[in-house]
Design an enzyme around this catalytic site. Structure first.
Site, PDB file in Angstrom:
ATOM      1  N   HIS A  47       0.863  -1.182   0.000  1.00  0.00           N
ATOM      2  CA  HIS A  47       0.000   0.000   0.000  1.00  0.00           C
ATOM      3  C   HIS A  47       0.899   1.232   0.000  1.00  0.00           C
ATOM      4  O   HIS A  47       1.627   1.466   0.966  1.00  0.00           O
ATOM      5  CB  HIS A  47      -0.888   0.023   1.245  1.00  0.00           C
ATOM      6  CG  HIS A  47      -1.842  -1.134   1.324  1.00  0.00           C
ATOM      7  ND1 HIS A  47      -3.106  -1.094   0.787  1.00  0.00           N
ATOM      8  CD2 HIS A  47      -1.702  -2.378   1.842  1.00  0.00           C
ATOM      9  CE1 HIS A  47      -3.721  -2.249   0.992  1.00  0.00           C
ATOM     10  NE2 HIS A  47      -2.884  -3.058   1.624  1.00  0.00           N
ATOM     11  N   LEU A  48       0.881   1.978  -1.093  1.00  0.00           N
ATOM     12  CA  LEU A  48       1.573   3.264  -1.121  1.00  0.00           C
ATOM     13  C   LEU A  48       0.446   4.295  -1.027  1.00  0.00           C
ATOM     14  O   LEU A  48      -0.719   3.962  -1.232  1.00  0.00           O
ATOM     15  CB  LEU A  48       2.418   3.388  -2.387  1.00  0.00           C
ATOM     16  CG  LEU A  48       3.411   2.221  -2.582  1.00  0.00           C
ATOM     17  CD1 LEU A  48       4.225   2.395  -3.851  1.00  0.00           C
ATOM     18  CD2 LEU A  48       4.322   2.045  -1.387  1.00  0.00           C
ATOM     19  N   ARG A  49       0.738   5.514  -0.684  1.00  0.00           N
ATOM     20  CA  ARG A  49      -0.366   6.424  -0.346  1.00  0.00           C
ATOM     21  C   ARG A  49      -0.522   7.584  -1.305  1.00  0.00           C
ATOM     22  O   ARG A  49      -1.168   8.575  -0.959  1.00  0.00           O
ATOM     23  CB  ARG A  49      -0.176   6.938   1.081  1.00  0.00           C
ATOM     24  CG  ARG A  49      -0.032   5.850   2.151  1.00  0.00           C
ATOM     25  CD  ARG A  49      -1.255   4.960   2.240  1.00  0.00           C
ATOM     26  NE  ARG A  49      -1.225   4.123   3.442  1.00  0.00           N
ATOM     27  CZ  ARG A  49      -1.970   3.040   3.610  1.00  0.00           C
ATOM     28  NH1 ARG A  49      -2.794   2.636   2.655  1.00  0.00           N
ATOM     29  NH2 ARG A  49      -1.894   2.347   4.725  1.00  0.00           N
ATOM     30  N   ASP A  59      -8.745  -4.998  -1.633  1.00  0.00           N
ATOM     31  CA  ASP A  59      -7.925  -4.931  -0.432  1.00  0.00           C
ATOM     32  C   ASP A  59      -7.766  -3.467  -0.004  1.00  0.00           C
ATOM     33  O   ASP A  59      -7.538  -2.615  -0.864  1.00  0.00           O
ATOM     34  CB  ASP A  59      -6.554  -5.559  -0.729  1.00  0.00           C
ATOM     35  CG  ASP A  59      -5.773  -5.821   0.531  1.00  0.00           C
ATOM     36  OD1 ASP A  59      -5.855  -6.943   1.025  1.00  0.00           O
ATOM     37  OD2 ASP A  59      -5.089  -4.894   1.004  1.00  0.00           O
ATOM     38  N   HIS A  69      -8.987 -10.270  -0.451  1.00  0.00           N
ATOM     39  CA  HIS A  69      -8.741 -10.065   0.987  1.00  0.00           C
ATOM     40  C   HIS A  69      -9.930 -10.735   1.662  1.00  0.00           C
ATOM     41  O   HIS A  69     -11.074 -10.356   1.430  1.00  0.00           O
ATOM     42  CB  HIS A  69      -8.695  -8.571   1.316  1.00  0.00           C
ATOM     43  CG  HIS A  69      -8.682  -8.282   2.796  1.00  0.00           C
ATOM     44  ND1 HIS A  69      -7.558  -7.857   3.453  1.00  0.00           N
ATOM     45  CD2 HIS A  69      -9.652  -8.388   3.739  1.00  0.00           C
ATOM     46  CE1 HIS A  69      -7.844  -7.707   4.752  1.00  0.00           C
ATOM     47  NE2 HIS A  69      -9.112  -8.016   4.946  1.00  0.00           N
ATOM     48  N   ASP A  74       2.303  -6.650   2.541  1.00  0.00           N
ATOM     49  CA  ASP A  74       1.155  -5.845   2.995  1.00  0.00           C
ATOM     50  C   ASP A  74       1.658  -4.561   3.673  1.00  0.00           C
ATOM     51  O   ASP A  74       1.113  -4.115   4.691  1.00  0.00           O
ATOM     52  CB  ASP A  74       0.237  -6.645   3.929  1.00  0.00           C
ATOM     53  CG  ASP A  74      -1.145  -5.996   4.074  1.00  0.00           C
ATOM     54  OD1 ASP A  74      -1.396  -4.947   3.449  1.00  0.00           O
ATOM     55  OD2 ASP A  74      -1.972  -6.546   4.831  1.00  0.00           O
ATOM     56  N   PHE A  79      -5.351  -0.084  10.935  1.00  0.00           N
ATOM     57  CA  PHE A  79      -4.700  -1.397  10.792  1.00  0.00           C
ATOM     58  C   PHE A  79      -3.497  -1.288   9.865  1.00  0.00           C
ATOM     59  O   PHE A  79      -3.606  -0.696   8.787  1.00  0.00           O
ATOM     60  CB  PHE A  79      -5.668  -2.394  10.148  1.00  0.00           C
ATOM     61  CG  PHE A  79      -6.841  -2.777  11.008  1.00  0.00           C
ATOM     62  CD1 PHE A  79      -6.707  -3.746  11.975  1.00  0.00           C
ATOM     63  CD2 PHE A  79      -8.079  -2.182  10.820  1.00  0.00           C
ATOM     64  CE1 PHE A  79      -7.796  -4.126  12.760  1.00  0.00           C
ATOM     65  CE2 PHE A  79      -9.178  -2.551  11.595  1.00  0.00           C
ATOM     66  CZ  PHE A  79      -9.028  -3.535  12.561  1.00  0.00           C
TER      67      PHE A  79
HETATM   68 ZN   LIG Z   1      -5.462  -7.229   2.840  1.00  0.00          ZN
END
Ligand SMILES: [Zn+2]
Length: 433
Positions: free
Chosen positions: A67-69, A158, A185, A311, A329
């Protein structure tokens, strides 16, 4: 930045070969390619020689789940800082998840993220995933065909599951026609809505609402069964339970095209690590029990679990400093994964280098149909030197990520990524430090 074109001779490294064996070899690298791999190569005159006699040389790692933002939350991560974090961890390629703001749910967004990513593409083999549903809201299908045409390599909602089975069924049906990979997910939101950690002994003691393993397992069975019924392949993003591993094994035995990933943190940590409300251990799916962790390690060795994926989920300290129940999370993982896996699995003999390379370099690239990296003559340079006798310091100054939500913050782990080369560039060089 060292001279790009300078040829290199890496001497006496423990090379993880394409055959899966670990061999002591010299490796000659010229013009961004590996030109020879052999014992006792003679050094051409004037060449830079690196004594790698205590080091492991492995193909660049590939993370199918980061996950990059950017766009939307550049205060916690940008494509540039994500690329920095990746290369410091020996990861030379990744798939970025689509949960940005706005989300990557149409062809135009895929195109615009890939355009922005072109500024980091010399440092990273960058790929992007698209949403399954519009806005990632789980209501209507996103423009899957359009996203694939513009370069999306997988579709996923996800960090959320698809609550409506009919929508998941249609996504799988559509994906079959297009040949695009659906990555799930797995979670049943109606069961986990308020939960913030694994449901069990520790959550009762801490007085926190739990997320039961069955919430993940019900969705896992549903999604795999739907994919089987639609005759479509499916990838399960991150298994966390022993029963999940059993389910995967059963469907694989039936010959179904199902693959699965596991995160380094689920392989290493358990619910016990939450300790006294440490939000760096608040992840989704949550850390489970010791026996789940052992089953994940066994599943990884046996090949029931195909890939290791981080992740990587960066959050600012402000966001993570909330009380446990309200904190977001996720933990970061790009730059800590390799030293953490070395310390906790490889050094104690729970995983060997060849299996790590298969699960964290080769299989992830096969999953999205990109060429596998290999340290073999004629291959493009895409490799990492890891020194098992070095150490990695994970203090704020040393981290490439903009976020520090890692349990390894301010810790020193054994093993260090000392050099990374991709194509004709040496991206990291700590050999002279
Ligand atoms: Zn996930």
């Amino acid at each position: 930045m060292p001279d790009k074109s300078q040829p290199l001779l890496i001497q006496s490294a423990q090379v993880v070969r394409a055959s899966g064996t670990l061999e002591t070899c010299d490796v000659l690298v010229e013009d961004g390619k590996i030109s020879a791999v052999s014992r006792n190569l003679t050094a051409p005159s004037g060449i830079r020689i690196i004594d790698a006699s205590e080091m492991v040389m492995l193909p660049g790692l590939f993370d199918t789940h980061a996950h990059l933002r950017e766009p939307g939350h550049e205060d916690s991560e940008t494509l540039e800082s994500g690329a920095q974090a990746a290369l410091r961890g020996g990861i030379t390629g990744l798939v970025m998840m689509p949960d940005t703001h706005p989300p990557i749910d149409n062809g135009g967004m895929v195109q615009s993220v890939l355009d922005v990513a072109s500024k980091v593409s010399s440092k990273l083999d960058f790929h992007v995933a698209g949403c399954i549903s519009k806005g990632g809201r789980g209501e209507d299908l996103a423009e899957i065909g359009d996203m694939q045409m513009r370069g999306a390599v997988m579709i996923t909602d996800d960090p959320n599951s698809i609550s409506n089975p009919q929508l998941m069924r249609r996504a799988l049906q559509y994906a079959r026609g297009l040949g695009v990979l659906v990555a799930a997910h797995c979670d049943t939101p109606e069961l986990t809505a308020a939960g913030s950690m694994n449901d069990g002994r520790i959550s009762y003691r801490l007085g926190l609402p739990g997320m039961h393993a069955c919430s993940e397992e019900i969705c896992l069975v549903r999604d795999i069964r739907l994919a089987q019924a639609m005759n479509t392949r499916i990838h399960i993003q991150h298994l966390t339970t022993a029963r999940g591993v059993e389910t995967l094994a059963r469907y694989k035995k039936e010959g179904m095209a199902v693959t699965a990933g596991v995160t380094p943190h689920h392989l290493i940590f358990t619910e016990e690590n939450v300790g006294e409300y440490n939000t760096n251990f608040k992840v989704k799916p949550p850390l489970r029990t010791h026996s789940d962790t052992l089953a994940l390690q066994q599943g990884l060795r046996a090949g029931v679990i195909d890939v290791i994926a981080t992740d990587h989920s960066p959050f600012t300290e402000f966001e993570k400093e909330r009380e446990f129940a309200n904190a977001p999370f996720g933990m970061t993982g790009l730059e800590t994964a390799l030293p953490a896996l070395y310390q906790n699995l490889i050094r104690p003999g729970l995983l060997d280098w060849a299996t790590l390379v298969e699960r964290f370099s080769r299989a992830p690239r096969r999953l999205i149909n990109v060429p596998v990296a290999a340290i073999e003559p004629g291959q493009v340079a895409n490799w990492v030197l890891f020194n098992p006798n070095g150490v990695s310091h994970f203090n704020r100054d040393a981290l490439g990520s903009k976020s520090f939500n890692t349990p390894f913050l301010d810790q020193t782990l054994p093993g260090q990524v000392v050099m990374v080369m991709l194509k004709n560039q040496i991206l990291l060089d700590r050999t002279r430090a």
